[in-house]
Scaffold this motif. Structure first.
Motif, short mmCIF file in Angstrom:
data_model
loop_
_atom_site.label_atom_id
_atom_site.label_comp_id
_atom_site.label_asym_id
_atom_site.label_seq_id
_atom_site.Cartn_x
_atom_site.Cartn_y
_atom_site.Cartn_z
N ALA A 349 0.82 -1.21 0.00
CA ALA A 349 0.00 0.00 0.00
C ALA A 349 0.85 1.26 0.00
CB ALA A 349 -0.93 -0.02 1.20
N LEU A 350 2.10 1.16 0.43
CA LEU A 350 2.97 2.33 0.48
C LEU A 350 3.53 2.72 -0.88
CD1 LEU A 350 4.99 1.51 3.74
CD2 LEU A 350 3.00 3.01 3.52
N THR A 351 3.49 1.80 -1.83
CA THR A 351 4.08 2.10 -3.14
C THR A 351 3.28 3.12 -3.93
OG1 THR A 351 2.90 0.20 -4.07
CG2 THR A 351 5.16 -0.18 -3.27
N ASP A 352 2.03 3.32 -3.57
CA ASP A 352 1.19 4.27 -4.30
C ASP A 352 1.16 5.65 -3.65
OD1 ASP A 352 0.54 2.22 -6.04
OD2 ASP A 352 -1.23 1.61 -4.89
N PHE A 353 2.04 5.89 -2.69
CA PHE A 353 2.03 7.17 -1.99
C PHE A 353 2.37 8.33 -2.91
CE2 PHE A 353 1.77 7.80 2.71
CZ PHE A 353 1.02 6.66 2.97
N SER A 354 3.20 8.13 -3.86
CA SER A 354 3.61 9.24 -4.74
C SER A 354 2.42 9.83 -5.48
CB SER A 354 4.65 8.74 -5.74
OG SER A 354 5.81 8.31 -5.07
N ALA A 355 1.51 8.97 -5.90
CA ALA A 355 0.33 9.47 -6.63
C ALA A 355 -0.73 10.00 -5.69
CB ALA A 355 -0.23 8.35 -7.51
N ALA A 356 -0.92 9.35 -4.54
CA ALA A 356 -1.98 9.76 -3.61
C ALA A 356 -1.64 11.02 -2.84
CB ALA A 356 -2.28 8.61 -2.66
N PHE A 357 -0.35 11.25 -2.59
CA PHE A 357 0.08 12.42 -1.80
C PHE A 357 1.13 13.20 -2.59
CE2 PHE A 357 -1.30 9.12 1.10
CZ PHE A 357 -2.12 9.80 1.99
N PRO A 358 0.72 14.00 -3.55
CA PRO A 358 1.70 14.73 -4.38
C PRO A 358 2.51 15.76 -3.61
CG PRO A 358 -0.53 15.50 -4.81
CD PRO A 358 -0.67 14.30 -3.93
N ALA A 359 1.99 16.30 -2.50
CA ALA A 359 2.71 17.32 -1.72
C ALA A 359 3.60 16.72 -0.65
CB ALA A 359 1.72 18.29 -1.09
N LEU A 360 3.55 15.40 -0.45
CA LEU A 360 4.30 14.76 0.63
C LEU A 360 5.80 14.81 0.35
CD1 LEU A 360 3.57 13.27 3.29
CD2 LEU A 360 3.93 11.12 2.04
N ARG A 361 6.56 15.18 1.39
CA ARG A 361 8.02 15.25 1.26
C ARG A 361 8.74 14.38 2.29
NH1 ARG A 361 6.58 16.51 -2.75
NH2 ARG A 361 6.89 18.42 -3.97
N GLN A 362 8.08 14.00 3.37
CA GLN A 362 8.71 13.16 4.39
C GLN A 362 7.70 12.10 4.85
OE1 GLN A 362 10.01 15.80 7.51
NE2 GLN A 362 11.84 16.45 6.40
N LEU A 363 8.19 10.87 4.95
CA LEU A 363 7.36 9.75 5.37
C LEU A 363 8.15 8.90 6.35
CD1 LEU A 363 4.82 7.95 5.12
CD2 LEU A 363 5.96 6.78 3.21
N ASP A 364 7.59 8.67 7.53
CA ASP A 364 8.23 7.83 8.55
C ASP A 364 7.41 6.55 8.72
OD1 ASP A 364 10.16 9.78 9.05
OD2 ASP A 364 8.87 10.80 10.50
N VAL A 365 8.07 5.43 8.45
CA VAL A 365 7.42 4.11 8.57
C VAL A 365 8.34 3.16 9.33
CG1 VAL A 365 5.88 4.28 6.58
CG2 VAL A 365 8.27 3.62 6.23
N PHE A 366 8.87 3.62 10.44
CA PHE A 366 9.75 2.78 11.25
C PHE A 366 8.96 1.56 11.76
CE2 PHE A 366 11.69 6.98 11.68
CZ PHE A 366 13.01 6.69 11.41
N GLY A 367 9.58 0.40 11.62
CA GLY A 367 8.95 -0.84 12.08
C GLY A 367 8.10 -1.52 11.03
N LEU A 368 7.81 -0.85 9.91
CA LEU A 368 6.99 -1.46 8.86
C LEU A 368 7.82 -2.01 7.72
CD1 LEU A 368 4.00 1.07 8.51
CD2 LEU A 368 4.19 -0.95 9.96
N VAL A 369 8.97 -1.44 7.49
CA VAL A 369 9.79 -1.79 6.34
C VAL A 369 11.18 -2.18 6.83
CG1 VAL A 369 10.68 -1.03 4.10
CG2 VAL A 369 8.50 -0.14 4.95
N ASN A 370 11.67 -3.34 6.40
CA ASN A 370 13.02 -3.74 6.75
C ASN A 370 14.02 -3.08 5.80
OD1 ASN A 370 12.90 -5.26 4.37
ND2 ASN A 370 12.15 -7.08 5.48
N GLU A 371 15.26 -3.32 6.05
CA GLU A 371 16.31 -2.63 5.30
C GLU A 371 16.30 -3.00 3.82
OE1 GLU A 371 18.25 -0.23 6.21
OE2 GLU A 371 17.49 -0.22 8.27
N SER A 372 16.01 -4.26 3.51
CA SER A 372 16.03 -4.68 2.11
C SER A 372 14.92 -4.03 1.30
CB SER A 372 15.90 -6.21 2.03
OG SER A 372 14.68 -6.63 2.63
N HIS A 373 13.72 -3.90 1.87
CA HIS A 373 12.62 -3.27 1.16
C HIS A 373 12.71 -1.74 1.22
CE1 HIS A 373 10.97 -7.34 1.98
NE2 HIS A 373 10.32 -7.17 0.81
N LEU A 374 13.45 -1.22 2.19
CA LEU A 374 13.55 0.23 2.31
C LEU A 374 14.25 0.84 1.11
CD1 LEU A 374 13.00 2.71 4.08
CD2 LEU A 374 15.20 2.30 5.21
N THR A 375 15.28 0.13 0.59
CA THR A 375 16.00 0.63 -0.58
C THR A 375 15.08 0.69 -1.79
OG1 THR A 375 18.04 -0.31 0.29
CG2 THR A 375 18.01 0.30 -2.04
#
Length: 425
Positions: A349-375
């Motif tokens: 669900a986080l992959t569509d953030f760019s289209a849903a939130f065009p003004a977003l510049r910072q997103l914190d998802v600590f604990g949801l994404v591991n290092e491999s998927h974070l890249t």
């Protein structure tokens, strides 16, 4: 002619064009400035020719008499006077001669400890030391047993008071007039609720307030509603006030811009009243820490109440899912969103953030994404900074970030400004 008689003889040095000198009478109050010459002649009121002739007889090498004084311009008389001893000019300086305005200007540059010592000099200095102009901003951080000190500082008309992590015994503010405090930081301090009530109930001009970690009461919450100019309010970790009181307070704060009300001892009704009482003026909101209390209807109501939100922290809300994204997408000005540890939100669900939130510049998802998927996530949303702010700075008087450690200078600031008087240990 008698044998005892002598023929008349001409006296020397007394013939002046046929004039005969008269015998000189003694003057008991003869001036000390007269110069006595030979044969009873003195300088004062004596013809110049006689003096010069007499001096020539006594000192043949003397040909001219130096005369001083304006009376000698015509060379008729000579006045010789002993020079008087002039008194040296002495500078008689005293602090008592300085006006109050100048003394206040001097006292303005003294640190707090020296200023308090000056108050013991005299009554006048005691009055000047505690003048309102010198106590505009005070920092009492970490001071123990500061009840009497707090009493004295509040009476000076202080406007900016910083005393986090301080210990205040059971001391009541005994003043009857309203306090002049505009900015107040009592974060993580130890003080009785009754003492806090005696302070807050006298405040009517508050604009920035931090009571983080303190035990409050409905009376304190009601007193806060009497400060309509509050713009930043930090009640993170507070407890012991009802849902109705906090809802009524927020409805009266129409100028509130930043609110941190995270991790409080809240029930479902507390969260509902907070969301329903928020004003549309709120631009920064921290509503994190309500694992089982914040629901999808609350998020939808929040988007309607605060359409101008720019920063929103909903971290540690265990009931939130991706179904809340359409409601959050209504916030067109949202540029910083924190959904850390909202474990029901999946990575897809986080992959569509760019289209849903065009003004977003910072997103914190600590604990949801591991290092491999974070890249991978950062590559897909290149214009969004991910996991750059582990700590929330909303309405906090001294914000901290992991990127830039707090410097000694920045640490003692309160809402980006330092207090002039500060306790030095």
């Amino acid at each position: 002619m008698s044998k005892y008689s002598w023929p008349l003889q001409e006296l020397p040095c007394l013939s002046l064009q046929g004039s005969v000198s008269q015998p000189k009478k003694s003057n008991k109050r003869k001036s000390r400035s007269c110069l006595v010459l030979g044969d009873g002649l003195d300088v004062e009121s004596t013809p110049t020719e006689l003096i010069q002739h007499d001096l020539t007889l006594h000192n043949p090498h003397t040909t001219q008499l130096v005369c001083k004084g304006k009376e000698n311009d015509s060379n008729h008389f000579v006045l010789a006077r002993r020079p008087r001893r002039r008194k040296e000019a002495t500078l008689d300086f005293s602090w008592d001669h300085l006006p109050d305005e100048l003394l206040l200007r001097i006292l303005f540059y003294l640190p707090l400890q020296d200023l308090l010592r000056m108050s013991t000099v005299c009554r006048r200095w005691h009055r000047l030391v505690f003048d309102e102009s010198l106590w505009h901003s005070v920092d009492l951080e970490g001071l123990t047993n500061m009840g009497p000190a707090m009493q004295q500082v509040l009476k000076t008309g202080v406007r900016r008071l910083r005393c986090p992590r301080s210990f205040i015994e059971d001391q009541y503010f005994t003043g009857t007039s309203s306090l002049q405090i505009v900015q107040l930081d009592l974060s993580s301090s130890i003080l009785p609720t009754s003492a806090l009530e005696s302070i807050i109930c006298h405040c009517r001009l508050l604009e920035c307030l931090s009571l983080e970690g303190l035990q409050l009461s409905d009376s304190i919450i009601h007193s806060l509603s009497m400060n309509p100019n509050i713009q930043q309010l930090n009640l993170s970790g507070c407890s012991s006030f009802s849902a109705q009181s906090v809802g009524d307070m927020l409805e009266s704060l129409h100028q509130l811009k930043q609110l941190n009300i995270s991790w409080c001892d809240f029930s479902d009704s507390h969260v509902r009243n907070v969301v329903g009482g928020l004003s549309s003026s709120v631009t920064h909101l921290n509503l994190s820490g309500y694992r089982q209390n914040l629901t999808l209807p609350d998020v939808k109501l929040l988007a309607l109440q605060c359409p101008n939100l720019q920063t929103l922290d909903l971290s540690d809300s265990a009931l939130l899912t991706a179904d809340s994204f359409p409601a959050l997408a209504q916030l067109k000005n949202l540029h910083h969103l924190s959904l850390s540890r909202c474990y029901l939100i999946n990575l897809a669900a986080l992959t569509d953030f760019s289209a849903a939130f065009p003004a977003l510049r910072q997103l914190d998802v600590f604990g949801l994404v591991n290092e491999s998927h974070l890249t991978t996530l950062k590559t897909g949303m290149a214009h969004i900074s991910i996991n750059s702010r582990p700590f929330s700075n909303i309405a906090r008087p001294t914000p901290t970030t992991c990127d830039s450690p707090v410097s000694p200078y920045h640490e003692f600031k309160m809402w980006n400004r330092r207090c002039r008087l500060r306790v030095m240990f």
